[in-house]
Design a protein around this motif. Structure first.
Motif, PDB file in Angstrom:
ATOM      1  N   PRO A   9      14.164 -46.794 -22.360  1.00  0.00           N
ATOM      2  CA  PRO A   9      13.647 -47.925 -21.594  1.00  0.00           C
ATOM      3  C   PRO A   9      14.040 -49.276 -22.205  1.00  0.00           C
ATOM      4  N   ASP A  10      13.972 -49.393 -23.531  1.00  0.00           N
ATOM      5  CA  ASP A  10      14.340 -50.656 -24.175  1.00  0.00           C
ATOM      6  C   ASP A  10      15.827 -50.976 -23.995  1.00  0.00           C
ATOM      7  N   LYS A  11      16.685 -49.964 -24.126  1.00  0.00           N
ATOM      8  CA  LYS A  11      18.121 -50.184 -23.904  1.00  0.00           C
ATOM      9  C   LYS A  11      18.392 -50.578 -22.457  1.00  0.00           C
ATOM     10  N   ALA A  12      17.656 -50.001 -21.526  1.00  0.00           N
ATOM     11  CA  ALA A  12      17.828 -50.341 -20.115  1.00  0.00           C
ATOM     12  C   ALA A  12      17.452 -51.805 -19.869  1.00  0.00           C
ATOM     13  N   SER A  13      16.372 -52.258 -20.486  1.00  0.00           N
ATOM     14  CA  SER A  13      15.968 -53.671 -20.363  1.00  0.00           C
ATOM     15  C   SER A  13      17.023 -54.594 -20.937  1.00  0.00           C
ATOM     16  N   GLU A  14      17.561 -54.236 -22.101  1.00  0.00           N
ATOM     17  CA  GLU A  14      18.630 -55.039 -22.716  1.00  0.00           C
ATOM     18  C   GLU A  14      19.844 -55.112 -21.794  1.00  0.00           C
ATOM     19  N   LEU A  15      20.185 -53.983 -21.190  1.00  0.00           N
ATOM     20  CA  LEU A  15      21.332 -53.944 -20.284  1.00  0.00           C
ATOM     21  C   LEU A  15      21.123 -54.883 -19.095  1.00  0.00           C
ATOM     22  N   ILE A  55      12.624 -40.588 -16.502  1.00  0.00           N
ATOM     23  CA  ILE A  55      11.621 -41.240 -15.647  1.00  0.00           C
ATOM     24  C   ILE A  55      11.071 -42.530 -16.268  1.00  0.00           C
ATOM     25  N   PRO A  56      10.752 -42.564 -17.569  1.00  0.00           N
ATOM     26  CA  PRO A  56      10.323 -43.847 -18.148  1.00  0.00           C
ATOM     27  C   PRO A  56      11.406 -44.934 -18.055  1.00  0.00           C
ATOM     28  N   ILE A  57      12.660 -44.530 -18.092  1.00  0.00           N
ATOM     29  CA  ILE A  57      13.757 -45.493 -17.926  1.00  0.00           C
ATOM     30  C   ILE A  57      13.718 -46.052 -16.503  1.00  0.00           C
ATOM     31  N   LEU A  58      13.594 -45.170 -15.529  1.00  0.00           N
ATOM     32  CA  LEU A  58      13.520 -45.584 -14.135  1.00  0.00           C
ATOM     33  C   LEU A  58      12.324 -46.503 -13.903  1.00  0.00           C
ATOM     34  N   GLU A  59      11.187 -46.132 -14.454  1.00  0.00           N
ATOM     35  CA  GLU A  59       9.979 -46.948 -14.290  1.00  0.00           C
ATOM     36  C   GLU A  59      10.158 -48.332 -14.906  1.00  0.00           C
ATOM     37  N   ARG A  60      10.806 -48.400 -16.061  1.00  0.00           N
ATOM     38  CA  ARG A  60      11.061 -49.704 -16.691  1.00  0.00           C
ATOM     39  C   ARG A  60      11.965 -50.546 -15.811  1.00  0.00           C
ATOM     40  N   LEU A  61      12.997 -49.927 -15.246  1.00  0.00           N
ATOM     41  CA  LEU A  61      13.914 -50.672 -14.382  1.00  0.00           C
ATOM     42  C   LEU A  61      13.217 -51.154 -13.114  1.00  0.00           C
ATOM     43  N   TYR A  62      12.380 -50.307 -12.518  1.00  0.00           N
ATOM     44  CA  TYR A  62      11.601 -50.747 -11.361  1.00  0.00           C
ATOM     45  C   TYR A  62      10.793 -51.984 -11.715  1.00  0.00           C
ATOM     46  N   GLU A  71      19.120 -46.820  -7.853  1.00  0.00           N
ATOM     47  CA  GLU A  71      19.068 -45.526  -7.178  1.00  0.00           C
ATOM     48  C   GLU A  71      18.831 -44.427  -8.196  1.00  0.00           C
ATOM     49  N   THR A  72      18.240 -43.326  -7.747  1.00  0.00           N
ATOM     50  CA  THR A  72      18.178 -42.128  -8.574  1.00  0.00           C
ATOM     51  C   THR A  72      19.173 -41.127  -7.989  1.00  0.00           C
ATOM     52  N   VAL A  73      19.758 -40.341  -8.855  1.00  0.00           N
ATOM     53  CA  VAL A  73      20.699 -39.309  -8.421  1.00  0.00           C
ATOM     54  C   VAL A  73      20.335 -38.000  -9.100  1.00  0.00           C
ATOM     55  N   SER A  74      20.729 -36.909  -8.476  1.00  0.00           N
ATOM     56  CA  SER A  74      20.379 -35.584  -8.996  1.00  0.00           C
ATOM     57  C   SER A  74      21.165 -35.221 -10.239  1.00  0.00           C
ATOM     58  N   CYS A  75      22.399 -35.681 -10.326  1.00  0.00           N
ATOM     59  CA  CYS A  75      23.204 -35.385 -11.510  1.00  0.00           C
ATOM     60  C   CYS A  75      24.391 -36.324 -11.559  1.00  0.00           C
ATOM     61  N   LEU A  76      24.676 -36.841 -12.745  1.00  0.00           N
ATOM     62  CA  LEU A  76      25.857 -37.678 -12.945  1.00  0.00           C
ATOM     63  C   LEU A  76      26.964 -36.926 -13.674  1.00  0.00           C
ATOM     64  N   GLY A  77      26.697 -35.664 -14.022  1.00  0.00           N
ATOM     65  CA  GLY A  77      27.728 -34.854 -14.667  1.00  0.00           C
ATOM     66  C   GLY A  77      27.973 -35.207 -16.118  1.00  0.00           C
ATOM     67  N   ALA A  78      26.999 -35.800 -16.764  1.00  0.00           N
ATOM     68  CA  ALA A  78      27.137 -36.179 -18.170  1.00  0.00           C
ATOM     69  C   ALA A  78      25.937 -35.657 -18.957  1.00  0.00           C
ATOM     70  N   CYS A  79      25.615 -34.403 -18.735  1.00  0.00           N
ATOM     71  CA  CYS A  79      24.394 -33.808 -19.293  1.00  0.00           C
ATOM     72  C   CYS A  79      24.336 -33.879 -20.813  1.00  0.00           C
ATOM     73  N   GLY A  80      25.465 -33.752 -21.470  1.00  0.00           N
ATOM     74  CA  GLY A  80      25.494 -33.811 -22.930  1.00  0.00           C
ATOM     75  C   GLY A  80      25.163 -35.188 -23.482  1.00  0.00           C
ATOM     76  N   LEU A  81      25.174 -36.204 -22.616  1.00  0.00           N
ATOM     77  CA  LEU A  81      24.896 -37.584 -23.027  1.00  0.00           C
ATOM     78  C   LEU A  81      23.505 -38.047 -22.586  1.00  0.00           C
ATOM     79  N   ALA A  82      22.713 -37.120 -22.072  1.00  0.00           N
ATOM     80  CA  ALA A  82      21.418 -37.440 -21.471  1.00  0.00           C
ATOM     81  C   ALA A  82      20.462 -38.125 -22.440  1.00  0.00           C
ATOM     82  N   PRO A  83      19.596 -38.986 -21.883  1.00  0.00           N
ATOM     83  CA  PRO A  83      19.541 -39.444 -20.502  1.00  0.00           C
ATOM     84  C   PRO A  83      20.595 -40.520 -20.226  1.00  0.00           C
ATOM     85  N   VAL A  84      21.103 -40.490 -19.002  1.00  0.00           N
ATOM     86  CA  VAL A  84      22.247 -41.319 -18.637  1.00  0.00           C
ATOM     87  C   VAL A  84      21.918 -42.170 -17.421  1.00  0.00           C
ATOM     88  N   LEU A  85      22.515 -43.351 -17.404  1.00  0.00           N
ATOM     89  CA  LEU A  85      22.557 -44.135 -16.179  1.00  0.00           C
ATOM     90  C   LEU A  85      23.960 -44.706 -16.056  1.00  0.00           C
TER      91      LEU A  85
END
Length: 156
Positions: free
Chosen positions: A144-150, A91-98, A118-132
């Motif tokens: 959040p910082d990595k998301a901003s860099e991306l 959620i903090p990642i999503l909020e940063r992206l918003y 977009e938000t999705v219920s599952c990306l099927g990469a649970c072992g790598l969480a959190p994922v986008l």
């Protein structure tokens, strides 16, 4: 409103899959892949070309969550909010992206058509969480910082 070249491309897609009702889903999948959304005008056109009603075409397209009638940005970012990602702070990642993109739950695409969030219920990469994902490329162990860099990298 789509221009004539979109209809010509749609004709090519129809020809590739065959002009038959059973080809509806692969045809509209390819149209969405081409334009990052499914223009309603093209869905109506496909229905006529393959011999089904517009209502039938729309009922199929609206049944599957994968199809979108809204134009999407060049980069479609999907933030996972499944259990594993949620407990690992998606959620903090999503909020940063918003914040970074000037978007909200009610506004998913930037005005310049560069980003859709977009938000999705599952990306099927649970072992790598959190994922986008960005256009289906997985970015694991996100913060959040990595998301901003991306976002800055994608903007170039």
């Amino acid at each position: 409103m789509v221009d004539q070249t979109w209809y010509e491309k749609t004709d090519e897609i129809i020809a590739m899959h065959g002009n038959k009702p059973s080809a509806l889903i692969p045809i509209i999948q390819d149209i969405q892949s081409e334009y990052r959304y499914l223009p309603p005008e093209l869905l109506n056109y496909v229905a006529k070309q393959i011999g089904i009603t517009e209502a039938k075409a729309f009922s199929v397209a609206t049944f599957y969550e994968n199809f979108s009638f809204e134009p999407k940005g060049k980069y479609v970012i999907k933030v996972c909010d499944g259990t594993a990602c949620h407990v690992r702070k998606s959620i903090p990642i999503l909020e940063r992206l918003y914040s970074e993109l000037g978007l909200s739950k009610n506004k998913a695409t930037t005005d310049d058509m560069l980003f859709t969030l977009e938000t999705v219920s599952c990306l099927g990469a649970c072992g790598l969480a959190p994922v986008l994902t960005v256009n289906d490329k997985v970015y694991p162990a996100m913060t959040p910082d990595k998301a901003s860099e991306l976002i800055h990298e994608l903007r170039g």
